[in-house]
Design a protein around this motif. Structure first.
Motif, mmCIF file in Angstrom:
data_model
loop_
_atom_site.group_PDB
_atom_site.id
_atom_site.type_symbol
_atom_site.label_atom_id
_atom_site.label_comp_id
_atom_site.label_asym_id
_atom_site.label_seq_id
_atom_site.Cartn_x
_atom_site.Cartn_y
_atom_site.Cartn_z
ATOM 1 N N ARG A 125 0.854 -1.191 0.000
ATOM 2 C CA ARG A 125 0.000 0.000 0.000
ATOM 3 C C ARG A 125 0.886 1.235 0.000
ATOM 4 O O ARG A 125 1.746 1.393 0.859
ATOM 5 C CB ARG A 125 -0.910 -0.020 1.224
ATOM 6 N N THR A 126 0.685 2.115 -1.001
ATOM 7 C CA THR A 126 1.553 3.272 -1.185
ATOM 8 C C THR A 126 0.728 4.548 -1.261
ATOM 9 O O THR A 126 -0.248 4.626 -2.022
ATOM 10 C CB THR A 126 2.365 3.127 -2.490
ATOM 11 N N LEU A 127 1.116 5.557 -0.483
ATOM 12 C CA LEU A 127 0.463 6.864 -0.560
ATOM 13 C C LEU A 127 1.022 7.629 -1.749
ATOM 14 O O LEU A 127 2.234 7.823 -1.867
ATOM 15 C CB LEU A 127 0.703 7.646 0.730
ATOM 16 N N LEU A 128 0.138 8.084 -2.637
ATOM 17 C CA LEU A 128 0.576 8.874 -3.783
ATOM 18 C C LEU A 128 0.701 10.348 -3.433
ATOM 19 O O LEU A 128 1.669 11.000 -3.782
ATOM 20 C CB LEU A 128 -0.412 8.712 -4.945
ATOM 21 N N THR A 129 -0.325 10.888 -2.772
ATOM 22 C CA THR A 129 -0.333 12.304 -2.449
ATOM 23 C C THR A 129 -1.385 12.576 -1.387
ATOM 24 O O THR A 129 -2.378 11.857 -1.277
ATOM 25 C CB THR A 129 -0.637 13.154 -3.696
ATOM 26 N N ARG A 147 0.988 6.273 -15.132
ATOM 27 C CA ARG A 147 0.486 7.558 -14.653
ATOM 28 C C ARG A 147 -0.955 7.423 -14.173
ATOM 29 O O ARG A 147 -1.695 6.556 -14.623
ATOM 30 C CB ARG A 147 0.545 8.596 -15.781
ATOM 31 N N ILE A 148 -1.324 8.326 -13.271
ATOM 32 C CA ILE A 148 -2.684 8.372 -12.745
ATOM 33 C C ILE A 148 -3.159 9.816 -12.794
ATOM 34 O O ILE A 148 -2.444 10.727 -12.377
ATOM 35 C CB ILE A 148 -2.743 7.849 -11.301
ATOM 36 N N VAL A 165 0.039 12.072 -11.666
ATOM 37 C CA VAL A 165 1.092 11.619 -10.767
ATOM 38 C C VAL A 165 1.540 10.232 -11.194
ATOM 39 O O VAL A 165 0.733 9.407 -11.629
ATOM 40 C CB VAL A 165 0.603 11.609 -9.296
ATOM 41 N N GLU A 166 2.841 9.988 -11.126
ATOM 42 C CA GLU A 166 3.386 8.660 -11.330
ATOM 43 C C GLU A 166 3.561 7.996 -9.973
ATOM 44 O O GLU A 166 3.845 8.673 -8.976
ATOM 45 C CB GLU A 166 4.717 8.724 -12.063
ATOM 46 N N VAL A 167 3.374 6.681 -9.918
ATOM 47 C CA VAL A 167 3.557 5.974 -8.661
ATOM 48 C C VAL A 167 4.996 6.185 -8.197
ATOM 49 O O VAL A 167 5.945 5.890 -8.918
ATOM 50 C CB VAL A 167 3.252 4.474 -8.825
ATOM 51 N N GLY A 168 5.150 6.739 -6.988
ATOM 52 C CA GLY A 168 6.473 7.052 -6.471
ATOM 53 C C GLY A 168 6.953 8.426 -6.853
ATOM 54 O O GLY A 168 8.035 8.844 -6.422
#
Length: 255
Positions: A125-129, A147-148, A165-168
């Motif tokens: 689980r990763t927080l994007l922003t 991209r998202i 936003v790109e993951v990471g």
């Protein structure tokens, strides 16, 4: 009804009015409906089966049509399209707006504290922003899976903006004053969204198509009818059948 508008229309026996727009499965054989729970309707045989009970906020097919991600007061869950193998991926009631990555390995979703990506197996689980985005503004994966796009921003601001936003990576604001769910072109080169001025003016609202690299406007058109006290009543989801490429000129008719 066929995709070209031909053939007979079929009326589905939906228990109550759908909470969100029904979505057709990737193979075109089933329809996902949020109505007094979560249902899958078989367009070939006319049968239906319930995937989940209770209050459902929204739901999304996996790219292969084998699974469904859905949001409920208990969090974000994934279930097989036949109703088996239900697994809860998050346990927060504010999570929703699930969007599958093109390879079906990850799910992006909106939460009260920002935008997140989680493995479809629930392990990473990763927080994007922390830029907040309601489920109505995305997130939406680009066709390349890197991209998202989402509509969000400072919750205290009068208007929201369109971000990529790109993951990471770090979110990049593409366009100011956006609304609705953004929609990628099939090649990932363009984005369509609803636009309106900071001081709401129904006559100025419209559909805008921009270059996904720099936000350069490509085309715009008048938007849906909008009440004086609110945002456009039509959803940007209607753009999913909109041709983003420039149409060929019409041939002249014989007199």
């Amino acid at each position: 009804m066929e995709s070209d508008g031909g053939g007979p229309a079929r009326v589905l026996g939906i228990p109550t009015a759908p909470r969100v727009l029904p979505t057709i499965s990737p193979d075109g054989r089933h329809v996902l409906v949020v109505s007094d729970g979560l249902w899958v309707f078989d367009l070939d045989g006319g049968t239906r089966r319930r995937l989940a009970r209770g209050e459902i906020y929204d739901a999304a097919w996996s790219p292969d049509g084998e699974r469904v991600a859905y949001a409920s007061p208990g969090g974000l869950s994934v279930v097989a399209a036949d109703g088996t193998g239900r697994l809860r991926r998050t346990r927060r009631g504010g999570d929703g707006g699930a969007s599958w990555s093109p390879d079906g390995q990850r799910i992006a979703y909106a939460a009260e504290d920002g935008l997140w990506v989680i493995g479809s197996d629930g392990r990473v689980r990763t927080l994007l922003t922390h830029l907040l985005s309601g489920a109505s503004g995305g997130p939406v994966w680009a066709p390349d899976g890197n991209r998202i796009a989402f509509v969000g921003g400072d919750p205290e601001a009068e208007a929201e903006d369109l971000y990529i936003v790109e993951v990471g990576g770090v979110p990049r604001r593409l366009v100011r004053n956006a609304s609705g769910v953004p929609n990628w072109s099939p090649d990932g080169a363009q984005l369509a969204f609803l636009s309106f001025p900071p001081i709401f003016d129904a006559s100025a609202a419209g559909i805008v198509v921009v270059d996904a690299r720099d936000g350069r406007p490509i085309r715009s058109s008048p938007g849906p009818q909008t009440p004086r006290s609110g945002r456009p009543t039509a959803s940007i989801c209607s753009l999913r059948t909109h041709r983003l490429s420039t149409p060929a000129p019409k041939s002249s008719r014989r007199s």
